[in-house]
Write a protein that holds these residues in place. Structure first.
Motif, short mmCIF file in Angstrom:
data_model
loop_
_atom_site.label_atom_id
_atom_site.label_comp_id
_atom_site.label_asym_id
_atom_site.label_seq_id
_atom_site.Cartn_x
_atom_site.Cartn_y
_atom_site.Cartn_z
N ALA A 16 6.87 -14.14 -14.26
CA ALA A 16 6.60 -14.40 -12.73
C ALA A 16 6.65 -13.56 -11.73
O ALA A 16 6.01 -13.46 -10.84
CB ALA A 16 7.43 -16.03 -12.33
N LYS A 17 8.06 -12.76 -11.74
CA LYS A 17 8.16 -11.81 -10.83
C LYS A 17 7.30 -10.55 -11.18
O LYS A 17 6.87 -9.95 -10.00
CB LYS A 17 9.55 -11.48 -11.04
N ARG A 18 6.94 -10.40 -12.20
CA ARG A 18 6.04 -9.17 -12.58
C ARG A 18 4.70 -9.55 -12.16
O ARG A 18 4.02 -8.75 -11.31
CB ARG A 18 5.95 -9.22 -14.18
N LEU A 19 4.08 -10.66 -12.19
CA LEU A 19 2.71 -11.05 -11.66
C LEU A 19 2.85 -10.90 -10.27
O LEU A 19 1.74 -10.51 -9.59
CB LEU A 19 2.38 -12.56 -11.98
N ARG A 20 3.93 -11.29 -9.47
CA ARG A 20 4.15 -11.19 -8.17
C ARG A 20 4.16 -9.83 -7.38
O ARG A 20 3.28 -9.42 -6.85
CB ARG A 20 5.10 -11.85 -7.48
N ASN A 21 4.80 -9.07 -8.42
CA ASN A 21 4.98 -7.43 -7.89
C ASN A 21 3.54 -6.94 -8.40
O ASN A 21 3.30 -5.97 -7.31
CB ASN A 21 6.12 -6.87 -8.80
N ARG A 22 3.02 -7.14 -9.33
CA ARG A 22 1.61 -6.44 -9.58
C ARG A 22 0.50 -6.88 -8.49
O ARG A 22 -0.20 -6.13 -7.97
CB ARG A 22 1.18 -6.77 -11.04
N ALA A 25 1.74 -5.02 -5.16
CA ALA A 25 1.56 -3.61 -5.32
C ALA A 25 -0.20 -3.33 -5.25
O ALA A 25 -0.58 -2.35 -4.66
CB ALA A 25 2.01 -3.09 -6.49
N LYS A 26 -1.10 -4.24 -5.83
CA LYS A 26 -2.38 -3.93 -5.85
C LYS A 26 -2.85 -4.17 -4.46
O LYS A 26 -3.89 -3.58 -4.21
CB LYS A 26 -3.07 -4.92 -7.03
N THR A 27 -2.47 -5.21 -4.00
CA THR A 27 -2.99 -5.54 -2.33
C THR A 27 -2.79 -4.25 -1.53
O THR A 27 -3.61 -3.90 -0.88
CB THR A 27 -2.30 -6.64 -2.11
N ILE A 64 8.16 -0.17 -5.70
CA ILE A 64 7.68 1.31 -5.88
C ILE A 64 9.17 2.14 -5.28
O ILE A 64 9.84 1.25 -4.61
CB ILE A 64 6.61 1.65 -4.93
N HIS A 65 8.98 3.39 -5.60
CA HIS A 65 10.33 3.99 -5.25
C HIS A 65 10.26 4.27 -3.70
O HIS A 65 9.15 4.34 -3.12
CB HIS A 65 10.34 5.13 -5.99
N LYS A 66 11.26 4.50 -3.04
CA LYS A 66 11.27 4.69 -1.79
C LYS A 66 10.63 5.91 -1.08
O LYS A 66 10.11 5.87 -0.11
CB LYS A 66 12.73 4.43 -1.13
N ASN A 67 10.85 6.91 -2.12
CA ASN A 67 10.26 8.50 -1.50
C ASN A 67 8.94 8.15 -1.57
O ASN A 67 8.14 8.77 -1.03
CB ASN A 67 10.98 9.31 -2.59
N LYS A 68 8.13 7.43 -2.55
CA LYS A 68 6.96 7.39 -2.70
C LYS A 68 6.30 6.40 -1.69
O LYS A 68 5.42 6.90 -1.03
CB LYS A 68 6.36 6.31 -4.10
N ALA A 69 7.10 5.47 -1.08
CA ALA A 69 6.57 4.71 0.19
C ALA A 69 6.66 5.81 1.26
O ALA A 69 5.81 5.82 1.98
CB ALA A 69 7.77 3.73 0.34
N SER A 70 7.58 6.70 1.47
CA SER A 70 7.78 7.33 2.52
C SER A 70 6.87 8.55 2.70
O SER A 70 6.27 8.73 3.53
CB SER A 70 9.26 8.07 2.41
N ASN A 71 6.40 8.95 1.40
CA ASN A 71 5.36 9.99 1.17
C ASN A 71 3.89 9.30 1.44
O ASN A 71 3.35 9.91 2.25
CB ASN A 71 5.27 10.43 -0.27
N ASN A 72 3.72 8.32 1.10
CA ASN A 72 2.33 7.42 1.60
C ASN A 72 2.39 7.09 2.79
O ASN A 72 1.20 7.45 3.65
CB ASN A 72 2.44 6.27 0.70
N LYS A 73 3.43 6.87 3.45
CA LYS A 73 3.46 6.52 4.94
C LYS A 73 3.23 7.78 5.94
O LYS A 73 2.43 7.86 6.79
CB LYS A 73 4.85 5.83 5.57
N SER A 74 3.94 9.03 5.39
CA SER A 74 3.81 10.13 6.02
C SER A 74 2.52 10.85 5.82
O SER A 74 1.93 11.10 7.07
CB SER A 74 4.82 11.08 5.38
#
Length: 84
Positions: A16-22, A25-27, A64-74
């Motif tokens: 259930a968690k995997r489906l929610r996470n996917r 992330a896709k959204t 997702i990794h915190k650095n990936k989120a930070s890079n995307n935001k930047s």
């Protein structure tokens, strides 16, 4: 197949968690693509705040990794600031 009652429940919970996470992330990826496709700063600014909050939420939940989120935001912020 698992034998213990707790491990069977854990398998169900993980699925259930995997489906929610996917889904989340896709959204988020779809929202990023929509933001990158915007052409004016007026259209992109409200989308940027929405996407940033989505990325923060995914990083907080370790989807997702915190650095990936930070890079995307930047990168997205630089993109929006560069729009005319």
């Amino acid at each position: 197949m698992a034998n213990h009652k707790s491990s069977i429940k854990r398998i169900r919970a993980n699925a259930a968690k995997r489906l929610r996470n996917r889904y989340q992330a896709k959204t988020t990826r779809t929202a990023i693509k929509k933001l990158r496709g915007s052409t004016t700063k007026a259209d992109a600014t409200p989308l940027l705040s929405k996407v940033i909050s989505m990325l923060d939420r995914l990083a907080k939940k370790n989807v997702i990794h915190k650095n990936k989120a930070s890079n995307n935001k930047s990168k997205l912020t630089k993109f929006v600031n560069g729009l005319a």
